[in-house]
Structures are given as structure tokens and as C-alpha cells.
Design a protein around this motif. Sequence first.
Motif, short mmCIF file in Angstrom:
data_model
loop_
_atom_site.label_atom_id
_atom_site.label_comp_id
_atom_site.label_asym_id
_atom_site.label_seq_id
_atom_site.Cartn_x
_atom_site.Cartn_y
_atom_site.Cartn_z
N ALA A 1 0.84 -1.21 0.00
CA ALA A 1 0.00 0.00 0.00
C ALA A 1 0.87 1.25 0.00
O ALA A 1 0.61 2.21 -0.74
CB ALA A 1 -0.93 -0.01 1.22
N ASN A 2 1.90 1.26 0.82
CA ASN A 2 2.81 2.42 0.88
C ASN A 2 3.50 2.66 -0.46
O ASN A 2 3.66 3.80 -0.90
CB ASN A 2 3.87 2.20 1.97
CG ASN A 2 3.30 2.35 3.37
OD1 ASN A 2 2.30 3.01 3.59
ND2 ASN A 2 3.96 1.72 4.34
N GLU A 3 3.92 1.58 -1.11
CA GLU A 3 4.57 1.71 -2.41
C GLU A 3 3.60 2.23 -3.47
O GLU A 3 3.94 3.10 -4.28
CB GLU A 3 5.13 0.36 -2.86
CG GLU A 3 6.32 -0.11 -2.06
CD GLU A 3 6.82 -1.46 -2.56
OE1 GLU A 3 6.85 -1.66 -3.79
OE2 GLU A 3 7.16 -2.31 -1.73
N THR A 4 2.38 1.69 -3.46
CA THR A 4 1.38 2.07 -4.46
C THR A 4 1.01 3.54 -4.35
O THR A 4 0.94 4.26 -5.35
CB THR A 4 0.12 1.19 -4.30
OG1 THR A 4 0.49 -0.19 -4.45
CG2 THR A 4 -0.94 1.56 -5.33
N ILE A 5 0.80 4.00 -3.14
CA ILE A 5 0.47 5.41 -2.91
C ILE A 5 1.61 6.31 -3.35
O ILE A 5 1.42 7.32 -4.03
CB ILE A 5 0.16 5.65 -1.41
CG1 ILE A 5 -1.11 4.90 -0.98
CG2 ILE A 5 0.03 7.15 -1.12
CD1 ILE A 5 -2.40 5.46 -1.48
#
Length: 761
Positions: free
Chosen positions: A454-458
Motif C-alpha cells: 500500500a505504501n509503495e502504491t500510494i
Amino acid sequence: MDRTILEVKKQLVLSMMEDKKYKPLRFKEIIAVMQVPKAEKQDLKEVLDSLIHDGKIMIDSKTRYKLANANLKVGTFSGTQRGYGFVVIEGEKEDIFIPENATKGAMNKDVVQVMIREEQTGKRREGEIVSIVERGNTEIVGTFQKSKNFGFVVPDNLKLGRDIFIPKEHTKGAVTGHKVVVKIVDFGGKDKNPEGRITEIIGHINDPGVDIMSIIKSNNLPMEFPDPVMKSLDTIPDEVDGADMAGRMDIRDLQMVTIDGEDAKDLDDAITISKNGDKYTLGVHIADVTNYVKEGSALDVEALKRGTSVYLVDRVIPMLPHKLSNGICSLNAGVDRLALSCFMDIDQKGNVVGHKIAETLVRVDRRMSYTSVKKILEDHDEAEIEEYKELVPMFEMMQELALILREKRHKRGSIDFDFPESKIILNEKGKPIDIKAYERNTATKIIEDFMLIANETIAEDYFWQELPFVYRTHENPDSEKIEKLGIFINNFGYSIKIGQDDIHPKELQKLLGKIEGTPEEALISRLTLRSMKQAKYTVTNDGHFGLSTKYYCHFTSPIRRYPDLQIHRIIKENLRGKMSEKRITHYDRILSDVARQSSETERRADEAEREVEKLKKVEYMKQFIGEQFEGVISGITTWGMYVELPNTVEGMIRVTAMKDDYYYYDEEHYMMIGEHTKKMYKLGQKVTIEVVDCDRELRTIDFELAESEEETTIEDQDNEKTASLQQTENYGKHTAKGATMNPDVDEQAIMKIVKDTYSGK
């Protein structure tokens, strides 16, 4: 003063000083020359201080301002109890050594100007402090000692180096043994101790709780929330109201769980998952804290000041008041909550092939613990499976996807040292009754994997949108440290490929894979860790070396980390179509300060957590004085060897306690060698020790080698590899929590880069 105006005025002053006709002037003389109005004198002082801080100008011995020369640098002084110190200069690989007679009265954490000496006598660059730009300590915590007509305070922080003189009229009635807070009124100098006045008596050194409160005070951690913050809570509802639900995606019908530690109260992330054909849809739902913490409000200002929640062994110092962190912002089961959700479509190779970010309305079905999910997935516990039978298929699907995501990260080179943390068990009186290594399990890894993606995608989404943002970045290691590591591991038959300038993280990952299960694993893992830098918050997307990703941010914990809260605000504003040029300019102006403050408060929290942990470990080990344990040498310095026990406790065998010979430190081989006997001790070597002393004040544990210990001599070895490993078996993974083995390296802080994920707290 506005940053833009400050920069303009700095350039004006700098231009004046760069003029060939300029002669060094005092402050009053500059006022006269520049015809500065009385009302703007303070602004001029701010400009001059800023130029000194930048290393552009300096103050000479006659208090005159002039241009700085090339050998003058600005950095932060790191003191030692021996009187000498080091100046850490941002962006430079090597610290500057400052001899005791060249500190100019600087104290630990002071920002200083240092003149680097052109003629160097040793390996490390040396310098002398020219001026103190900014004091790092205006208040200190220590132990009061009373004399007849005065008193003095011995600082808890030994790096401060000198006692604080307290005139009798400023002792505030303190008696010998009181822990006190002292405000420094005169910093003294080369031959004069600092002077202060007591502002607070924390309690007697032997009173319960005073030890931890002293650490809280010395790290300047704010405990109570200011009145304006508490009053603002009156307007915040206990439950989500209808107006806040409007316009949100309602996903309350999705099967949703939180998975946290048993004692967690601030539940800021929940998970949904489904599968359609070969494609998973993972939903990571994060508490919408910004709905209640508005920009510029008293709550927001205090949250930025704190920067992060601090997790000590006996308490949590929250970033936000409990009404928010444990109440309306906590994703508690069975109640409606507001969230910011990231839905990701993920294929069988772990690629995010589509994603959506949305403001949502959620309702968690069950509050799960790591222990319960582990029992279901690892232990196949029948009772636990029956208790949560409607959720078991969900957990099994989570495990499937987590393994796919983990494998993808592994293939690209993400580094995972998997060092366990310390878990300290206290009784009702706050006394430590057990210490053990806290191991990650299937459940904790699943949550880590999901938070990471999630952190990477955001981060990737907002990088390509080219909007102001706060990234979590981790720079590549220094080439010099990697080169030294490469030379060292060649002794064991290993190698790493180093490019022209940098090493790829996959090389370090492959190295750790090769050494897994070997006798040298402990040694090489620790040395690899020490080659790393610390992660930090930045406004530029510089990538994350440890995770081997180009895009990374902290999105998943806005209850306990300010950067997450800040980017939630940006995301929501963008989703609502309100990211105008004016707002972009606004964020461009403030985010650098937000990133800097967040990094600094993170370091402060780490320091406090580490100090409390060290204190409780000392307290725990006191009962074992005279007993023997097997441990591993975890660090070697010129004054001794650190030994770590299986329960993560660390102590030192001092050179002076090794009575059979004079030992010296062979830095190149991380080895302690007896000059006459040729006995040899090396990093990673297993030894048997006896606990001989525990000092709560100094927070140190002293070991001695047990008499039965069989030492190895250099002559006993057939080759360098055997010499390194004769007594070393596979000791397993070792902790980083509290592991300050080497005075030049803070391993616990560095571990932030390899465990830079959701922590489960």
C-alpha cells in the motif's frame, strides 16, 4: 520571518560581505552600515544566524562577522564523557574528531562551526570548534548532589561531559539523590562549568517510576496535552455522524478485519481481500484521522510537535489524545468508522495492475490478534479455527497473497535481516520479570507485506502526479563502507559485485542468503547492517535502498506518525479536486519543515525507547550477578567487547577486566588480540560470560569471561576463515533493539531501514 524574505535578506548581507572593500564588522556596526531600523534588528540577527548555520559566514574571536573559509564547516557536536567529541556534518561521510582542548565548551547536540585542521595527525580528520551556532540543550535532567553552600547536578546523559553548578538559592529545596530538571543559565566555557537553576524535582532516584520519567524529561517528550488541545476535543463526536458519511464509498458490507498485537488500542489499519480468477483485490483501509485533525488546528500543531507516538515498556506517549487514537479514529470492531482506502488489483506475479484510492465508510467485523491468526495458519489450532471459522478462508487467501508479494520483493532485492526485537515483561510494580526475543510470525509478516505494498502504491501514484508529497527514503550505502565489507567477506570466500558508484541491494540480499545457517552468519549480518544508512522523510522521491523500491512513503499509520497524517491531507484534497496552484504552493512551502521535524522526532522517540529498554535490562540482570550465561560477541571497541545473550540483553567485557594479557583492538578484522598470549576474540564468536555488575545510573551491564572459557589463539588457526569461526556456531539472528555495540554506529536506528514497515504497535 517568511522563508522567501529571509533568503532575499541573506543574499543582501552575503553580497555586502563578499565585496572586496568589506572589513569584518560587529553586529552594531553592521546595523549602522546597513541602516537597519530599530524594529528590524532581530530580523538582521536571524539573517546572520542563518548564514552562520549555512556555513557561509563566521564570527571571529573579536565577535566580528566575516566570510567563512573553505575549511570551516557547520555540524552537530557529539560529546563523550572523556571530554573529546566529534562533529557530524550532514552529507559528509566522515565525522570530524575534536580533541578535548578544542571543544570551546561545546556540549552534546550543539550546532557548531568547526575549523578543519589542514595538517592531520591520525586517520580521522581533526578540527577545532570556532563558535557555537545553536545550543542543543537548554534544559537537562540529572541527579542532584548537595554541598554546604551550593549544589551540582550530574547529567544523566554522559555525553554532556560536565556537571552543572547550582547556586544555593536555585536548588529549589532539592536533596542529594533527587532527579531534577535544570535550566542552564550560563553555558560556561573551557575552564568553567555550566551554571543552572532547578526548575523541577522529578522525585528521588529510588522512587518507583522516577527512572523512566527522567528519560522522558531528558528527551523532551511532551506528556500532557495543552489546554487548547484538550478543549478542542469537546467538538469531536464519539461516533461517526451522518454529515461525515456523505459522499463516501460505503464498504461496510465487505468482510473486514484488523490484525494487531493483543495489547494494541490504536487500530489504524484494516484489511479486505477477494479473488476473481487469478487476480486478487486487496483493500488496505486506514483510519481517516484528518477528518478530525484539521490543518493548523491546535490538534494539528501539537501532533506535528510530537511527530510520532512513543512506545516505552510501561506506557505509550501518544501523538494524538486518546479520544482520537483509541476512540473515533480507531477502527474498532462493530462500529462505523471513516477511512482512506487503497484498493489494489494484484496478479499472480505480485504486480499491482490497477488501483483505486477512495474516502470510505467502513465497519470492521472482527478484531484479530497476531497470536490468533498464527494459531490458525501456522499451528492449525482446531479450537481457534472453530472460533473464527467464517474468517478462515479470508486468512488463507491473505497468506497466499502475502507469499506472492514477499517473493516479488525478494526477486527485486529487498533486504530483510529479520532481527527480533526485545520483549520486556513487567509486573504490576513496573519491575521487569522476563526478557525475551520477540519473533515475527506468519500473521505479523502478512500485515507487513500488505502495508508495504500500500505504501509503495500510494508513493508511486503521487510521484507520477507530480504533486507535493512526503516520501520515506533510504539512501544507498557509502561506497567506502561497502568496499570494506567486500574486502572483509573475501576472507570467508564470499564476494559482492559493486558497480562504478553503487551496489544494488540484491547483492546484499544474496550475501545474506548465502550465509544463512553458517557459523559466520552472525558476524557478516551485523557488518552488513553497519554498512547501511538511516531512513528519513524527504520531499524528493529518492527511493528506498533497503526495500529496493523506487517509490515509498508512510501512509498506513496516521494515528501514530505525522508524515502519514500529512499525506492523507494531500490525498484527500486531491481526490476532492481542490489541489489548486495556491494549495500546491502552500505545500511546497511547508513540507520540507514537516519532513525535517518528522525525522527529528522519530530519532528522539527511538532514543527514548532505547534508553528505557537499556534501563529495564540492567534492572532485570541485577538478580543474575555471579551467574554464567552463553552469549555471542556483538561488538568490539578499543575499550572492550560487547556480548549479547539469547534474550537480547547486552553487556560489556572491559579490556581492564581481561587480566591475563594486554589486549588491543584489530579494527581491520573486528578482533581483540592478546599481545603476549595471542588469544583472540572476534565479532560473532560464542563465549561464556559471568555477570559481575549492573549500574542503573549508567545503564550498563558488566560481564567477565568465565574461567572455564576456552580461548582461541592465532596459532591455533589454519587460515583466516578458521580463525574467525573456530568457536562460532550458528547463533541465529540477533536483536537490533538496544544494540549500541559500536560507538560509531547506532544499530537500532539503522534497523529502521530494514524493518521500515508497519510495526504492529
